[in-house]
Design a protein around this motif. Sequence first.
Motif, PDB file in Angstrom:
ATOM      1  N   MET A  13       0.838  -1.190   0.000  1.00 49.52           N
ATOM      2  CA  MET A  13       0.000   0.000   0.000  1.00 49.52           C
ATOM      3  C   MET A  13       0.873   1.240   0.000  1.00 49.52           C
ATOM      4  O   MET A  13       2.000   1.226   0.491  1.00 49.52           O
ATOM      5  CB  MET A  13      -0.923   0.009   1.220  1.00 49.52           C
TER       6      MET A  13
ATOM      7  N   LEU B 241       5.956   0.321   5.413  1.00 51.94           N
ATOM      8  CA  LEU B 241       5.049  -0.462   4.575  1.00 51.94           C
ATOM      9  C   LEU B 241       5.756  -1.587   3.827  1.00 51.94           C
ATOM     10  O   LEU B 241       5.163  -2.225   2.967  1.00 51.94           O
ATOM     11  CB  LEU B 241       4.358   0.465   3.573  1.00 51.94           C
TER      12      LEU B 241
ATOM     13  N   ASP C 236       0.018  -1.162   6.862  1.00 47.44           N
ATOM     14  CA  ASP C 236      -0.693   0.011   6.358  1.00 47.44           C
ATOM     15  C   ASP C 236      -0.365   1.169   7.274  1.00 47.44           C
ATOM     16  O   ASP C 236       0.055   0.985   8.428  1.00 47.44           O
ATOM     17  CB  ASP C 236      -2.199  -0.263   6.324  1.00 47.44           C
TER      18      ASP C 236
END
Length: 262
Positions: free
Chosen positions: A1, A114, A123
């Motif tokens: 992400m 991350l 996240d």
Amino acid sequence: MTPGTADSPIDTTRPHPARVYDYLLGGKDNYPVDQELGEQLPPLAKVVAAQNRAFMHRAVGWAARTGIDQFLDIGTGIPTRPNLHQIVQEVDPAARVVYTDNDPIVLRHAEALLISTPEGATDYLDADVREPEKILDHARTLLDFDRPVALSLIALMHFLPDEDDPYGITRTLLGALPVGSCLILSHYTSEFIPADQDRTDTYRSSISLRPRTRPEVERFFDGLDLVDPGLVMASLWHKDTPPPPDSGSIDSFYAGVARVPR
């Protein structure tokens, strides 16, 4: 992400707790104003910062070894290796971690938070601990709240004054977590600092700080089952590992881990 882009400018005219902490840990992500405040603190400050960080490593590692594979870390701070996800994913590569902080400089370094194992996930959420419902809503997108979650509040709640209701915030966060979850918390106290080394007022002149006594820190664990050794100084907390080398040295953080009971 991929994290979003920090919209808020970084204020380099005032010291910031995350950057001062980074300086005390020997990091490079700080500014002269942070270094100046850090230098006004006694040498003890660097020792206790390292003790607090080591407590986090031991506590989250223990939680992972007990089978918890989901972590919600609020007040993440500037990434300092090894980060929480690196500790727990070494135990369980499938562990999932949600980091939360509201500092633009942390957001700009969030990519380092991350880099997960292929089996796990991480996240990052840009949010303030005083927005617990926002944090919980986001955490649910990665974490399964039907299974135990470890909530990490490391060296955070002493930055909240009483009027912000830090106990109510903690209860809201814990109230969303299922049986078997745990709270991992450390909190600054000035109870054990020698008078000639106490620079609490120096720190407070630049950064909001609310030291708390042992009974006040114990309140964060109300309704939970503290695991041995209970609420102790950060340098003394250990479970399934040998006592830390600085065990018994002077400290200024209370630390504990507790389970959400049935």
